[in-house]
Design an enzyme around this catalytic site. Structure first.
Site, mmCIF file in Angstrom:
data_model
loop_
_atom_site.group_PDB
_atom_site.id
_atom_site.type_symbol
_atom_site.label_atom_id
_atom_site.label_comp_id
_atom_site.label_asym_id
_atom_site.label_seq_id
_atom_site.Cartn_x
_atom_site.Cartn_y
_atom_site.Cartn_z
ATOM 1 N N ARG A 151 -18.962 -4.833 5.520
ATOM 2 C CA ARG A 151 -18.685 -5.057 6.941
ATOM 3 C C ARG A 151 -18.846 -3.768 7.749
ATOM 4 O O ARG A 151 -19.284 -3.770 8.882
ATOM 5 C CB ARG A 151 -17.273 -5.626 7.119
ATOM 6 C CG ARG A 151 -17.134 -7.069 6.656
ATOM 7 C CD ARG A 151 -15.813 -7.647 7.121
ATOM 8 N NE ARG A 151 -15.677 -9.049 6.755
ATOM 9 C CZ ARG A 151 -15.072 -9.473 5.661
ATOM 10 N NH1 ARG A 151 -14.541 -8.593 4.830
ATOM 11 N NH2 ARG A 151 -14.982 -10.748 5.399
ATOM 12 N N HIS A 203 0.831 -1.210 0.000
ATOM 13 C CA HIS A 203 0.000 0.000 0.000
ATOM 14 C C HIS A 203 0.864 1.258 0.000
ATOM 15 O O HIS A 203 0.730 2.139 0.871
ATOM 16 C CB HIS A 203 -0.938 0.008 1.212
ATOM 17 C CG HIS A 203 -2.058 -0.976 1.109
ATOM 18 N ND1 HIS A 203 -3.126 -0.816 0.251
ATOM 19 C CD2 HIS A 203 -2.271 -2.159 1.737
ATOM 20 C CE1 HIS A 203 -3.958 -1.842 0.370
ATOM 21 N NE2 HIS A 203 -3.455 -2.679 1.255
ATOM 22 N N GLN A 261 -23.007 -2.002 -7.428
ATOM 23 C CA GLN A 261 -23.021 -1.149 -6.254
ATOM 24 C C GLN A 261 -23.299 -1.994 -5.016
ATOM 25 O O GLN A 261 -24.383 -2.545 -4.861
ATOM 26 C CB GLN A 261 -24.090 -0.058 -6.377
ATOM 27 C CG GLN A 261 -24.074 0.952 -5.246
ATOM 28 C CD GLN A 261 -22.829 1.821 -5.266
ATOM 29 O OE1 GLN A 261 -22.395 2.266 -6.317
ATOM 30 N NE2 GLN A 261 -22.246 2.067 -4.116
ATOM 31 N N SER A 278 -14.345 0.123 8.487
ATOM 32 C CA SER A 278 -13.895 -1.051 7.747
ATOM 33 C C SER A 278 -12.465 -1.418 8.111
ATOM 34 O O SER A 278 -12.119 -2.595 8.252
ATOM 35 C CB SER A 278 -14.010 -0.795 6.239
ATOM 36 O OG SER A 278 -13.622 -1.931 5.499
ATOM 37 N N ARG A 308 -13.117 6.726 -0.488
ATOM 38 C CA ARG A 308 -14.334 6.230 0.164
ATOM 39 C C ARG A 308 -14.760 7.181 1.277
ATOM 40 O O ARG A 308 -13.931 7.899 1.835
ATOM 41 C CB ARG A 308 -14.072 4.832 0.732
ATOM 42 C CG ARG A 308 -15.302 4.140 1.317
ATOM 43 C CD ARG A 308 -14.947 2.765 1.836
ATOM 44 N NE ARG A 308 -16.110 2.059 2.371
ATOM 45 C CZ ARG A 308 -16.054 0.856 2.931
ATOM 46 N NH1 ARG A 308 -14.892 0.220 3.032
ATOM 47 N NH2 ARG A 308 -17.155 0.286 3.393
#
EC number: 2.8.2.-
Length: 430
Positions: A357, A145, A352, A227, A219
């Site tokens: 979670r 990442h 979508q 999340s 997001r």
């Protein structure tokens, strides 16, 4: 009476057949037929991007963006040296989008994805070079990442190392430090390989025919934070992340750990929020900003308020100048903008997912407000990103409608010219 009605019906049928024959004679091509089909089709008026992501019925822009900021059309040369670089921010839906990139795009030479293997082979047609830099094509070549600061310094050297020495371009690397400038004066440097990106060069960096097109997914900060907590609670650590900035990783004093054991599994949401060193806080701003502008992870370089402003301004500027970014909450619009930007179409439409979670976590208003306070920079960045995203979508749709209108006008001109020509021929023959 019955005979009369039969005669009327027969006359109407004959009139209809005569009209069809005349129309075919006047406009024998497919243009008129396509126009008629589009006009009669009930789906023509439906917008496939309207209802699937709960878009506001009337979107009112808050920020003023120029046409250059809104228009995104990249002349992506997959057979040349152009490279899409995916900046994958944790828990933003990047894994799903990354799979779309390697499995769901119509290509002359599709990516080869074998069962049981995480990575796919995405070669350019006729070459053994990749056109995509992402976890599903090249792996975590710049660290797990990797953020904007890491990627812009790392990607060019990784690409060069995979080329033959004689083919390596002579150029400067992406994140090259500018000469003796203070952190404050440098915060607008952003993607400065290109001073003024053109319509076909909106990724921000180009050198000797080699274009890097940076893309990412964002997001809603509260959903993303929850999340990440659920992910950490199950044992995730991302210990392999390097956090390289200005040529080195941070020390343990600069970046302390929130836990003492092997991982932080089982931690409560309260514990997750209480750790002052938690990298989940404002993660999206940190992942998209140039950390070298604030002394990397050394918090003593400048006051906190000044540091926050520099980071947020840098993240906004880098995001705006990226070739493309999408939002998890707008899957179909994300698909649409990517296809229009790169002129690459997906095989199947995006779905979508409203149930995740994070959505299953029930929190009270006080907890939500605290998460928003911990992620106040991400909240401001997301408001900016959402406004820019929806403005780009509207702008591109308007461009599409204008182009369709122009084509219809051209088709009408052709039809009128044919009709005039036929009338002239009829008058001459008579």
């Amino acid at each position: 009476m019955e005979d009369r009605s039969h005669k009327v019906l027969l006359a109407l049928v004959m009139l209809f057949l005569f009209a069809v024959i005349v129309l075919q004679y006047v406009c024998p091509g497919t243009e008129c037929q396509l126009l008629r089909l589009r006009a009669l089709s009930p789906a023509a008026a439906a917008d496939p991007y309207r209802a699937e992501d709960e878009t506001p019925a009337r979107f009112v822009p808050r920020f003023n963006f120029s046409a250059d900021d809104l228009l995104r059309r990249v002349d992506f040369n997959i057979k040349g040296d152009d490279l899409i670089v995916f900046l994958h921010i944790q828990k933003t839906g990047g894994t799903t989008f990354g799979r779309h990139l390697v499995r769901n795009i119509q290509l002359e030479q599709p990516c080869e994805c074998r069962a049981g293997q995480k990575k796919c082979t995405c070669h350019r047609p006729g070459k053994r070079e990749t056109w995509l830099f992402s976890r599903f094509s090249t792996g975590w070549s710049c660290g797990l990442h990797a953020d904007w600061t890491e990627l812009t310094n790392c990607v060019p050297s990784v690409v060069d190392s995979k080329k033959e020495v004689r083919l390596r371009p002579s150029r400067k690397a992406f994140g090259e430090v500018l000469p003796a400038q203070s952190p404050v004066s440098r915060h607008t440097r952003s993607l400065d390989c290109v001073d003024s990106p053109s319509e076909h060069n909106t990724m921000g960096c180009s050198s000797l025919g080699l274009n890097f097109y940076y893309i990412t997914i964002l997001r809603d900060p509260v959903s993303r934070y929850l999340s990440e907590w659920r992910h950490v609670q199950r044992g995730a650590t991302w210990k392999a992340s390097l956090h390289v900035c200005d040529g080195r990783s941070p020390t343990t004093e600069e970046l302390p750990s929130c836990y003492t054991g092997d991982d932080w599994s089982g931690c409560s949401l309260q514990e997750f929020m209480d750790c002052p060193y938690n990298l989940a806080n404002n993660r999206q701003v940190r992942m998209l900003s140039d950390l070298s502008l604030v002394g990397c992870y050394n918090l003593s370089v400048m006051p906190e308020e000044q540091r926050n402003k520099v980071l947020l301004d840098s993240a906004k500027e880098n995001l705006k100048r990226m070739a493309f970014f999408g939002l998890t909450e707008f899957q179909r619009k994300t698909q649409y903008l990517f296809e229009k930007t790169f002129n690459m179409n997906f095989i199947s439409p995006f779905t979508q997912y409203n149930s995740t979670r994070a959505s299953s976590v029930e929190i009270d208003r006080q907890t939500q407000q605290r998460i928003e306070a911990l992620n106040f920079l991400d909240m401001e960045l997301y408001d900016y990103a959402k406004d820019l995203f929806l403005q780009r979508y509207q702008y591109m749709r308007q461009k599409e409608h204008q182009e369709a209108r122009r084509k219809r006008q051209e088709q009408r001109k052709i039809l009128r010219a044919k009709q005039a020509h036929l009338r002239e021929q009829g008058e001459n023959s008579s």
